[in-house]
Design an enzyme around this catalytic site. Structure first.
Site, PDB file in Angstrom:
ATOM      1  N   CYS A 212      17.464  62.565  29.319  1.00  0.00           N
ATOM      2  CA  CYS A 212      17.655  62.499  27.866  1.00  0.00           C
ATOM      3  C   CYS A 212      17.285  61.151  27.269  1.00  0.00           C
ATOM      4  O   CYS A 212      17.321  60.980  26.053  1.00  0.00           O
ATOM      5  CB  CYS A 212      19.109  62.853  27.522  1.00  0.00           C
ATOM      6  SG  CYS A 212      19.615  64.410  28.254  1.00  0.00           S
TER       7      CYS A 212
ATOM      8  N   HIS B  99      24.144  58.487  20.838  1.00  0.00           N
ATOM      9  CA  HIS B  99      23.719  59.553  21.752  1.00  0.00           C
ATOM     10  C   HIS B  99      24.569  60.789  21.471  1.00  0.00           C
ATOM     11  O   HIS B  99      24.029  61.880  21.349  1.00  0.00           O
ATOM     12  CB  HIS B  99      23.869  59.089  23.192  1.00  0.00           C
ATOM     13  CG  HIS B  99      23.388  60.068  24.201  1.00  0.00           C
ATOM     14  ND1 HIS B  99      22.102  60.562  24.195  1.00  0.00           N
ATOM     15  CD2 HIS B  99      24.023  60.670  25.249  1.00  0.00           C
ATOM     16  CE1 HIS B  99      21.957  61.420  25.204  1.00  0.00           C
ATOM     17  NE2 HIS B  99      23.106  61.507  25.848  1.00  0.00           N
TER      18      HIS B  99
ATOM     19  N   GLU C 185      30.636  56.463  25.276  1.00  0.00           N
ATOM     20  CA  GLU C 185      29.769  55.765  24.327  1.00  0.00           C
ATOM     21  C   GLU C 185      30.596  54.975  23.320  1.00  0.00           C
ATOM     22  O   GLU C 185      30.235  53.843  22.956  1.00  0.00           O
ATOM     23  CB  GLU C 185      28.848  56.739  23.599  1.00  0.00           C
ATOM     24  CG  GLU C 185      27.863  56.037  22.672  1.00  0.00           C
ATOM     25  CD  GLU C 185      26.805  56.938  22.081  1.00  0.00           C
ATOM     26  OE1 GLU C 185      25.819  56.408  21.526  1.00  0.00           O
ATOM     27  OE2 GLU C 185      26.943  58.177  22.169  1.00  0.00           O
TER      28      GLU C 185
ATOM     29  N   LYS D 292      22.890  64.883  16.450  1.00  0.00           N
ATOM     30  CA  LYS D 292      22.902  66.059  17.331  1.00  0.00           C
ATOM     31  C   LYS D 292      23.890  67.110  16.837  1.00  0.00           C
ATOM     32  O   LYS D 292      23.791  68.284  17.229  1.00  0.00           O
ATOM     33  CB  LYS D 292      23.250  65.652  18.757  1.00  0.00           C
ATOM     34  CG  LYS D 292      22.157  64.880  19.491  1.00  0.00           C
ATOM     35  CD  LYS D 292      22.570  64.603  20.925  1.00  0.00           C
ATOM     36  CE  LYS D 292      21.494  63.852  21.697  1.00  0.00           C
ATOM     37  NZ  LYS D 292      21.397  62.421  21.283  1.00  0.00           N
TER      38      LYS D 292
ATOM     39  N   HIS E 263      20.857  69.000  20.978  1.00  0.00           N
ATOM     40  CA  HIS E 263      20.371  67.971  21.899  1.00  0.00           C
ATOM     41  C   HIS E 263      18.962  68.337  22.354  1.00  0.00           C
ATOM     42  O   HIS E 263      18.778  69.281  23.132  1.00  0.00           O
ATOM     43  CB  HIS E 263      21.321  67.868  23.087  1.00  0.00           C
ATOM     44  CG  HIS E 263      21.061  66.702  23.977  1.00  0.00           C
ATOM     45  ND1 HIS E 263      20.001  65.830  23.792  1.00  0.00           N
ATOM     46  CD2 HIS E 263      21.731  66.244  25.077  1.00  0.00           C
ATOM     47  CE1 HIS E 263      20.023  64.903  24.736  1.00  0.00           C
ATOM     48  NE2 HIS E 263      21.063  65.131  25.527  1.00  0.00           N
TER      49      HIS E 263
ATOM     50  N   PHE F  18      21.029  61.933  32.256  1.00  0.00           N
ATOM     51  CA  PHE F  18      21.495  62.240  33.608  1.00  0.00           C
ATOM     52  C   PHE F  18      20.830  61.277  34.596  1.00  0.00           C
ATOM     53  O   PHE F  18      19.691  60.847  34.393  1.00  0.00           O
ATOM     54  CB  PHE F  18      21.132  63.675  33.992  1.00  0.00           C
ATOM     55  CG  PHE F  18      22.048  64.728  33.407  1.00  0.00           C
ATOM     56  CD1 PHE F  18      23.179  64.391  32.693  1.00  0.00           C
ATOM     57  CD2 PHE F  18      21.766  66.075  33.591  1.00  0.00           C
ATOM     58  CE1 PHE F  18      24.024  65.358  32.173  1.00  0.00           C
ATOM     59  CE2 PHE F  18      22.598  67.058  33.076  1.00  0.00           C
ATOM     60  CZ  PHE F  18      23.732  66.702  32.369  1.00  0.00           C
TER      61      PHE F  18
END
Length: 413
Positions: free
Chosen positions: A164, A304, A315, A336, A341, A400
């Site tokens: 991502c 994010h 975060e 998002k 996403h 990830f």
């Protein structure tokens, strides 16, 4: 060698909120959700039945029919967004030195749709029926290759695959290529088209996706106590980056200056962030150092913020650790919540959102924030867009594998 300043002169986007930048931005300002029931395949046997598709996208509206047929959907998004960005920048081939113009593009998964379809062909019809175009359509670098072919860009060309964080890494590396004199112009961004059976099944098995199937528009809810996973989106975003000197020489309109890039690894876990978000914090700190600015100069963060239970808390803690007391004065939002996403494309469309926020003095909201998680204790611009003048914006992408990337833009002056 004197370092080149790098500016953004063109933008293009294909998103669940609209098939161009104007419609995408209008959707963000309106707080509109682009999430709905998946139409691209039958979800009867799937736990998750919702996604944020690029609604209404018809590749032949943007590409030659033969050309489109030989591209995976993720490449169609990439080339379409790049063409929009070129048009927006007013660029022509005659203005470019091909050997000083390049492409850095990101994708987390690449041609998943082609892979899935051709695997089914192999199983049901045998190896001789697999398409000769399977490999060039599937491989993850083909978006960057196709953009280079379309515009005769013979300079640096690279694909970043950092889950991502892919688009943010691509844009950051493109910044460095221009800053250090390896190119005058770069097309950069990311694309993804993973709303396919195998990908949804895989993310479902991880329990990563929201299962709020009865309320698709309310499913993506970053920082809310009711969040239960992310909503998969698809699309692409592209920006034209130029050295300031190159942009000024051709009289280009300048949207913003790209001033900072930082990346860092969690070195912690395959899919979970450390509880204190230290990897993301390192990426933000390095981006601030690269930009040569103080934390209190940042006015807006495009988070994010995926709507996952662990990620949103990590975060938040990362932002607090980097910005200290200034964190309470920062506006932070996760777009998002509206467009889902976009995985490897996320950073590209979120950079565009950040640039538009600075340009128009409007901060996009975090929608569906009805009961804020006490452990997520920042100002997330809840539910409605906000008028605010911002001179510096920061955008996070965390992937990830613990791969984190942050980019920073500033109002051009």
């Amino acid at each position: 060698m004197t370092q080149q300043r790098v500016v953004i002169t063109g933008m293009g986007a294909v998103t669940p909120l609209g098939l161009n930048v104007a419609d995408f931005w209008d959707g963000l300002k309106a707080g509109r959700s682009g999430v709905g029931l998946i139409t691209r395949f039958d979800t009867a046997e799937y736990d998750t039945k919702i996604g944020a598709e690029a609604w209404g996208f018809n590749p032949t509206d943007f590409l030659d029919k033969k050309e489109a047929r030989r591209m995976d959907r993720y490449t169609q998004f990439a080339v379409t967004a790049a063409q929009m960005a070129f048009d927006d920048a007013g660029l022509t081939r005659e203005q470019l030195d091909p050997e000083r113009s390049g492409v850095y593009f990101g994708s987390g998964i690449g041609g998943m749709e082609t892979y899935s379809e051709e695997m089914a062909t192999l199983i049901h019809k045998g190896p001789k029926r697999v398409s000769p175009f399977m490999i060039p359509m599937m491989i993850t670098n083909m978006a960057a290759g196709s953009i280079a072919i379309r515009f005769n860009l013979q300079g640096p060309n690279m694909t970043t695959v950092t889950a991502c964080s892919s688009a943010n890494n691509a844009i950051g590396e493109a910044l460095l290529a221009i800053r250090h004199g390896r190119a005058d112009m770069m097309v950069s961004g990311g694309s993804e088209a993973s709303i396919v059976p195998i990908a949804v099944a895989g993310f479902n098995s991880m329990q990563a996706l929201s299962r709020r199937n009865d309320e698709p528009e309310r499913a993506s809810r970053p920082f809310d106590t009711g969040r239960d996973g992310f909503v998969m989106g698809e699309g692409g975003g592209a920006v034209i980056l130029e050295s300031l000197e190159h942009a000024q020489r051709r009289g280009a309109r300048i949207y913003a200056e790209l001033i900072g890039y930082g990346c860092a690894a969690d070195a912690y876990h395959m899919v979970q962030p450390p509880e204190n978000g230290e990897g993301g914090a390192r990426a933000m700190t390095r981006a601030l150092q690269d930009a040569g600015i103080r934390p209190d100069e940042v006015g807006y963060i495009n988070a994010h913020g995926t709507s996952t239970p662990l990620g949103d808390i990590a975060e938040t803690r990362a932002i607090r650790s980097v910005f200290g007391a200034h964190a309470d004065k920062l506006a932070v939002s996760s777009t998002k919540s509206m467009h889902g996403h976009l995985l490897g494309a996320a950073g590209a469309v979120e950079l565009i959102a950040s640039v538009k926020a600075m340009e128009e003095g409007v901060l996009p909201p975090t929608i569906n924030l009805e009961q804020q998680d006490p452990q997520c204790d920042l100002d997330y611009v809840p539910n409605e867009a906000r008028q605010a003048q911002v001179d510096v914006a920061l955008s996070n992408s965390f992937g990830f594998g613990g791969q984190n990337a942050t980019i920073i833009v500033r109002r051009y002056r």
